[in-house]
Design a protein around this motif. Structure first.
Motif, PDB file in Angstrom:
ATOM      1  N   PRO A 298       0.806  -1.233   0.000  1.00  0.00           N
ATOM      2  CA  PRO A 298       0.000   0.000   0.000  1.00  0.00           C
ATOM      3  C   PRO A 298       0.832   1.273   0.000  1.00  0.00           C
ATOM      4  N   GLU A 299       2.052   1.219   0.484  1.00  0.00           N
ATOM      5  CA  GLU A 299       2.880   2.422   0.521  1.00  0.00           C
ATOM      6  C   GLU A 299       3.258   2.896  -0.884  1.00  0.00           C
ATOM      7  N   LYS A 300       3.122   2.060  -1.887  1.00  0.00           N
ATOM      8  CA  LYS A 300       3.461   2.427  -3.255  1.00  0.00           C
ATOM      9  C   LYS A 300       2.215   2.687  -4.112  1.00  0.00           C
ATOM     10  N   ALA A 301       1.073   2.921  -3.462  1.00  0.00           N
ATOM     11  CA  ALA A 301      -0.184   3.064  -4.190  1.00  0.00           C
ATOM     12  C   ALA A 301      -0.144   4.205  -5.206  1.00  0.00           C
ATOM     13  N   GLY A 302       0.382   5.365  -4.811  1.00  0.00           N
ATOM     14  CA  GLY A 302       0.454   6.502  -5.730  1.00  0.00           C
ATOM     15  C   GLY A 302       1.308   6.209  -6.935  1.00  0.00           C
ATOM     16  N   GLU A 303       2.413   5.505  -6.729  1.00  0.00           N
ATOM     17  CA  GLU A 303       3.297   5.139  -7.837  1.00  0.00           C
ATOM     18  C   GLU A 303       2.605   4.194  -8.801  1.00  0.00           C
ATOM     19  N   PHE A 304       1.917   3.187  -8.251  1.00  0.00           N
ATOM     20  CA  PHE A 304       1.225   2.225  -9.098  1.00  0.00           C
ATOM     21  C   PHE A 304       0.119   2.888  -9.928  1.00  0.00           C
ATOM     22  N   LEU A 305      -0.703   3.728  -9.264  1.00  0.00           N
ATOM     23  CA  LEU A 305      -1.817   4.361  -9.966  1.00  0.00           C
ATOM     24  C   LEU A 305      -1.314   5.331 -11.026  1.00  0.00           C
ATOM     25  N   ALA A 306      -0.303   6.136 -10.708  1.00  0.00           N
ATOM     26  CA  ALA A 306       0.229   7.081 -11.686  1.00  0.00           C
ATOM     27  C   ALA A 306       0.773   6.359 -12.909  1.00  0.00           C
ATOM     28  N   ALA A 307       1.444   5.226 -12.688  1.00  0.00           N
ATOM     29  CA  ALA A 307       1.957   4.449 -13.817  1.00  0.00           C
ATOM     30  C   ALA A 307       0.814   3.964 -14.698  1.00  0.00           C
ATOM     31  N   GLY A 308      -0.253   3.469 -14.071  1.00  0.00           N
ATOM     32  CA  GLY A 308      -1.399   3.014 -14.844  1.00  0.00           C
ATOM     33  C   GLY A 308      -2.056   4.128 -15.639  1.00  0.00           C
ATOM     34  N   LEU A 309      -2.173   5.301 -15.041  1.00  0.00           N
ATOM     35  CA  LEU A 309      -2.809   6.424 -15.733  1.00  0.00           C
ATOM     36  C   LEU A 309      -1.966   6.902 -16.915  1.00  0.00           C
ATOM     37  N   ARG A 310      -0.630   6.889 -16.767  1.00  0.00           N
ATOM     38  CA  ARG A 310       0.228   7.293 -17.885  1.00  0.00           C
ATOM     39  C   ARG A 310       0.057   6.358 -19.074  1.00  0.00           C
ATOM     40  N   VAL A 311       0.092   5.075 -18.802  1.00  0.00           N
ATOM     41  CA  VAL A 311      -0.053   4.097 -19.885  1.00  0.00           C
ATOM     42  C   VAL A 311      -1.441   4.198 -20.505  1.00  0.00           C
ATOM     43  N   LYS A 312      -2.469   4.280 -19.673  1.00  0.00           N
ATOM     44  CA  LYS A 312      -3.837   4.329 -20.179  1.00  0.00           C
ATOM     45  C   LYS A 312      -4.060   5.554 -21.060  1.00  0.00           C
ATOM     46  N   THR A 313      -3.542   6.711 -20.668  1.00  0.00           N
ATOM     47  CA  THR A 313      -3.752   7.934 -21.436  1.00  0.00           C
ATOM     48  C   THR A 313      -3.085   7.849 -22.807  1.00  0.00           C
ATOM     49  N   LEU A 314      -1.882   7.283 -22.839  1.00  0.00           N
ATOM     50  CA  LEU A 314      -1.214   7.098 -24.129  1.00  0.00           C
ATOM     51  C   LEU A 314      -2.015   6.181 -25.041  1.00  0.00           C
ATOM     52  N   LEU A 315      -2.440   5.048 -24.514  1.00  0.00           N
ATOM     53  CA  LEU A 315      -3.193   4.090 -25.318  1.00  0.00           C
ATOM     54  C   LEU A 315      -4.558   4.648 -25.717  1.00  0.00           C
ATOM     55  N   ALA A 316      -5.184   5.396 -24.806  1.00  0.00           N
ATOM     56  CA  ALA A 316      -6.496   5.970 -25.112  1.00  0.00           C
ATOM     57  C   ALA A 316      -6.396   6.994 -26.231  1.00  0.00           C
TER      58      ALA A 316
END
Length: 425
Positions: free
Chosen positions: A68-86
């Motif tokens: 859980p301490e890395k939650a912000g890192e995980f979510l930000a990584a997902g949003l970066r990838v998703k935005t590029l693909l979207a």
């Protein structure tokens, strides 16, 4: 865990209300043919949204639950990838819609429905991050507030017009409001740094992305095939049943949202309690399937024509098929979560690949002869085939004494280390 289940149940009830409000207002306002247009665009848009998720909804629950301490890192990584693909997918979709030479209202309605689905997928990522952190209390507040606004916007549009384009615009506005609320709810909990690498996260999430791709196709290809083989009116009828089935499946998301992070944490720490929790999960899911699948099969043949109008009267045989599909999906859910927690993604890919191939072949062969009513039965048979593959993989893993495919990396599936890990688990 029971408190988490109760809170997540409240949140998913809010989602159920929002989804039912859109189904009721769109179906009653537009009728089967125009609603068939919305259903077809929705099916294609849902595939795009799930593809651009690149497996992050599942991996966020798993990895945030474990670290859980890395939650912000995980979510930000997902949003970066998703935005590029979207962005890439949206450019392609715009080109395809342009070549179809649709009339202006239908063209812009399709764009609005697509963007509404995409916006909802962003909101889901934010809420999943809260779920992985155990902040079910905040998710409940956000979902219910968003649901009230969502229903109010759609109701105002339905009250003022019966046209397709204004309803599609209202749907887009309502989803954007919900998405804004979801990200506002992350304040004071997570710090999101949107600048960062993308390619490493694409590579590390490739297996779950493939799993998501198959999930997207198996979850929407039935609507696409019904549309291509039987026409828009049959699609509108089938989508009504499919949406009701999806609402009946929402309780499985309650169980998944609680068990996935908990079981992932146990496997990550290699604790002996993991088998007992898996056994409990395998009992609860089928029982839920019997309850909610039975409700769909037993009640909807009588309720649907009264609620949505005589034009949406599906055959009883079709509703029985949707009930069987709900039960099969519940039962398969427990097996799929166990595979995710153990990182046995190859087994999931095999099961979904075989199921998707069977579904496509069976629908092409049988839909023209038997009509729309056979489609939910084929979807149920597809899910049963996938469940059989999952069960065999887990049996083999248990017999060999393996807890998963490999040791978990220190930073989880999505993290990119900026320094060497302090120690291996």
């Amino acid at each position: 865990m029971n408190r988490h289940k109760a809170l997540l149940t409240l949140a998913l009830l809010g989602r159920l209300l929002a989804g039912f409000a859109s189904l009721f207002l769109l179906a009653r306002t537009l009728g089967p043919a125009d609603y068939g247009v919305v259903a077809t665009v929705f099916a294609y848009a849902a595939i795009v949204a799930l593809l651009t998720d690149f497996g992050f909804p599942v991996t966020l629950l798993r990895d945030i639950g474990a670290q859980p301490e890395k939650a912000g890192e995980f979510l930000a990584a997902g949003l970066r990838v998703k935005t590029l693909l979207a962005a890439m997918a949206s450019f392609i979709l715009l080109g395809v819609l342009t070549t179809l030479r649709l009339d202006a209202p239908l063209f812009w309605s399709s764009i609005c429905v697509y963007l509404a689905v995409l916006a909802a997928s962003y909101a889901d990522l934010a809420l999943i991050a809260l779920r992985g952190l155990g902040r079910y209390d905040r998710e409940v507040v956000l979902v219910w507030f968003g649901t009230i606004l969502f229903a109010a916007i759609l109701l105002a549009a339905a009250w003022s017009t019966l046209a397709l384009l204004p309803m599609a615009l209202a749907l887009l506005l309502a989803r954007l409001v919900q998405t804004g609320l979801a990200f506002a709810g992350l304040r004071n909990i997570l710090t999101l740094r949107f600048r960062g690498p993308i390619l490493p996260h694409l590579r590390s999430s490739a297996s779950m992305a493939a799993d998501t791709f198959l999930t997207a196709l198996s979850g929407q290809v039935d609507v696409v095939l019904v549309s291509l083989l039987l026409g828009l009116e049959a699609t509108g009828l089938y989508q009504l049943g499919a949406r009701i089935a999806s609402y009946a499946l929402l309780p499985s998301q309650v169980l998944a949202g609680v068990y996935t992070p908990a079981l992932s944490a146990l496997h990550f720490a290699r604790k002996p309690e993991a088998p007992a929790l898996e056994a409990r999960m395998r009992l609860e899911f089928p029982l839920g399937g019997l309850l909610f699948g039975g409700a769909v099969a037993g009640l909807m043949p009588f309720i649907a024509p009264w609620l949505f109008g005589p034009a949406f009267a599906l055959p009883t045989w079709a509703w029985l098929g949707f009930g069987a599909f709900v039960f099969a999906r519940f039962a398969t859910g427990a097996l799929g979560i166990a595979l995710v927690a153990r990182r046995m993604i190859r087994a999931r890919l095999l099961g979904q690949s075989l199921g998707l191939a069977f579904l496509c072949a069976a629908m092409v062969a049988l839909l023209p002869a038997f009509g729309m009513a056979i489609a939910p039965w084929l979807a149920a048979a597809t899910t049963a085939l996938t469940a059989a593959v999952y069960a065999v993989a887990l049996l083999i893993a248990n017999a060999s004494g393996r807890r998963g495919e490999s040791h978990w990396p220190e930073a989880g599936a999505l993290a990119v280390r900026s320094s060497p890990p302090a120690g291996a688990p």
